[in-house]
Design an enzyme around this catalytic site. Structure first.
Site, mmCIF file in Angstrom:
data_model
loop_
_atom_site.group_PDB
_atom_site.id
_atom_site.type_symbol
_atom_site.label_atom_id
_atom_site.label_comp_id
_atom_site.label_asym_id
_atom_site.label_seq_id
_atom_site.Cartn_x
_atom_site.Cartn_y
_atom_site.Cartn_z
ATOM 1 C CG ASP A 187 -64.970 -48.828 6.127
ATOM 2 O OD1 ASP A 187 -65.017 -47.600 6.213
ATOM 3 O OD2 ASP A 187 -64.793 -49.573 7.112
ATOM 4 C CG HIS A 242 -63.673 -45.561 8.830
ATOM 5 N ND1 HIS A 242 -64.112 -46.850 8.646
ATOM 6 C CD2 HIS A 242 -63.828 -45.293 10.149
ATOM 7 C CE1 HIS A 242 -64.515 -47.348 9.798
ATOM 8 N NE2 HIS A 242 -64.360 -46.428 10.734
ATOM 9 C CB SER A 283 -64.095 -48.669 13.042
ATOM 10 O OG SER A 283 -65.384 -48.176 12.853
#
Length: 504
Positions: free
Chosen positions: A129, A166, A375
């Site tokens: 990621d 994230h 996600s």
């Protein structure tokens, strides 16, 4: 553009689905073709067609055959070229807030109950990621490992730096351990180990004539191979490349990086690694409408690597309050399962933060928004895969994938699936406890002969039959005699009455 997305019926249905298909076998994990042992896109919504062949007679497009000659070699992770930082790293905005409530997403899946059966101990989950920051709820017991950095040189250069936030949110959903902190939130597999690999970022741009956000399908392929070779047993990649199809009749053209990624995820499954990916968010594909037509030939966009569904569990998002599929979740015949992608609470993603967060500002933005997106649905499935790998260490990657799909809460579609949520919302408790035919010594389904021949009629006793017939005949005769007697009496009475004259 390649970027991070950013945004007891289940048990019964599981057994019905399992019984309706041949169970996985140990040999299946080493096969080189598509799934031959459980309903995949070729056996459900997509018309059956030879993989890699042009669509014929209305057959839907499928990815070409895997070309393992395109598999990128493993090597030390490094940025593919010069980059520059366009946004500063996140800063914490929680102001020390303590979130004691159980998050809606976690409550929907009954995570605490599932952890009675497994906590993911000794299972390594690679989070490929934007990196993973060294948060206190991940570093306990040495559970956060650096796997490498494909974005930009950093002080550690091992993937444990996250300017975007994230990846830290994703890792927290998978494996945050909040034991003793008085918090309602917990990671799905709080004893699992996180292998952090930084592969994409909106905070960094490539340099040159056409600058792009850091991260490509080619670097993602390299990261997947590297994670496999480092010993990960589960990989989650909440990143997608959207391929719009202005004319759905045209087959999408996969570039070299796409084909390398296809080979990489196949390499992972062949090496007994479960690969999970987000289904994609509708806003990522510029002005491209949703794949709302049930005809699998009429899709407006595909998501890579989600479309490589023979080797990837592609995860859609649902609203935990209603159970409805999220408005932003991309539909498609490649969707495998669903998990909550709204109502998300996870680790505060800012570098140096120690608490939790339910809001998130993407790089370049100063406005915090609710944490949502496919996600953040994908790591719920990755956490479940870690729980299963710890509880059932002898099951292959494909058998784990099968168990997750078979125990999901199936929608009312063909083969118990549809294009919005695949086989349905995952059910962690069912996945950890259900008896699946063909797994863990449970016999597989076998056909049972059904005899349709009518039983032979019992033999009649002729004596009893004749007695019954004679009795019936005698009764009929008696009734006939009685009728004649009554008829004669009525006639006599009428004659007498006719002879009596009325009184005048």
């Amino acid at each position: 553009m390649f970027r991070a997305d950013g945004r007891a019926a289940g048990v019964v249905a599981a057994l019905l689905l399992a019984l309706s298909s041949a169970p996985p076998t140990a040999a299946a994990s080493g096969q080189t073709g598509g799934r031959i042992w459980y309903p995949s896109i070729a056996q459900s919504d997509l018309p059956d067609d030879s993989p890699g062949q042009p669509p014929t007679n209305g057959a839907a497009w499928r990815p070409p055959p895997v070309d393992m000659s395109l598999l990128p070699p493993d090597g030390p992770p490094a940025a593919p070229g010069p980059v520059r930082q366009q946004y500063q790293c996140l800063r914490s905005g929680t102001n020390g807030a303590v979130l004691t409530e159980v998050p809606p997403a976690q409550a929907m899946l009954n995570i605490r109950a599932a952890q009675q059966f497994s906590t993911g101990r000794n299972v390594t989950v690679a989070v490929i990621d934007t990196g993973v920051n060294k948060h206190r709820f991940l570093t306990d017991g040495g559970r956060l490992l650096g796997g490498g950095d494909y974005v930009a040189p950093s002080a550690r250069n091992d993937g444990t730096v996250d300017c975007d936030g994230h990846g830290t949110i994703t890792a927290g959903i998978v494996a945050a351990n909040t034991t003793g902190a008085g918090l309602g939130f917990t990671g799905v597999a709080p004893d699992a180990t996180i292998l952090a690999i930084r592969q994409s970022s909106q905070a960094y741009l490539t340099t040159g004539a056409n600058p792009m956000n850091a991260g490509t399908t080619a670097s993602l392929a390299q990261a997947v191979v590297h994670a496999v070779d480092l010993g990960a047993k589960v990989i989650t990649t909440s990143v997608d490349e959207c391929e719009p199809l202005p004319n759905p009749a045209d087959a999408p053209q996969l570039n070299l990086g796409d084909r390398q990624l296809q080979a990489a995820v196949h390499y992972a499954v062949l090496h007994d690694v479960v690969v999970i990916n987000s289904a994609g968010n509708i806003g990522n594909c510029k002005n491209t409408p949703q794949n709302a037509d049930p005809d699998p030939n009429k899709v407006n966009q595909i998501e890579i690597p989600a479309v490589f569904a023979d080797d990837v569990l592609s995860v859609a998002s649902v609203d935990p309050a209603s159970g409805d599929v999220s408005a932003f979740s991309v539909w498609g015949p490649w969707v495998s399962v669903a998990a909550p992608g709204e109502g998300i609470v996870s680790l505060d993603p800012a570098p140096g933060a120690t608490g939790l967060a339910n809001l998130y500002s993407e790089p370049g933005s100063t406005t915090p928004n609710a944490i949502q997106g496919t996600s953040f649905a994908a790591p719920y499935v990755a956490g479940l895969a870690a729980l299963l790998r710890a509880k059932y260490p002898n099951l292959s990657a494909r058998e784990i994938m099968y168990r997750i799909e078979a125990t999901a809460q199936h929608p009312s579609g063909r083969d118990g699936r549809d294009n919005r949520v695949g086989y349905g919302v995952i059910d962690p408790v069912a996945a950890l406890t259900a008896l699946i035919p063909g797994q863990n010594g449970m016999p597989g389904p076998t056909p049972t002969a059904v005899h349709a021949t009518a039983p032979k009629a019992p033999e009649q006793n002729p004596t009893a039959l004749w007695v019954a017939l004679l009795g019936s005949a005698g009764a009929a005769a008696a009734l006939l005699v009685l009728w004649f007697v009554l008829r004669a009496r009525k006639s006599t009475v009428s004659t007498v009455e006719d002879r009596i004259s009325p009184r005048r």
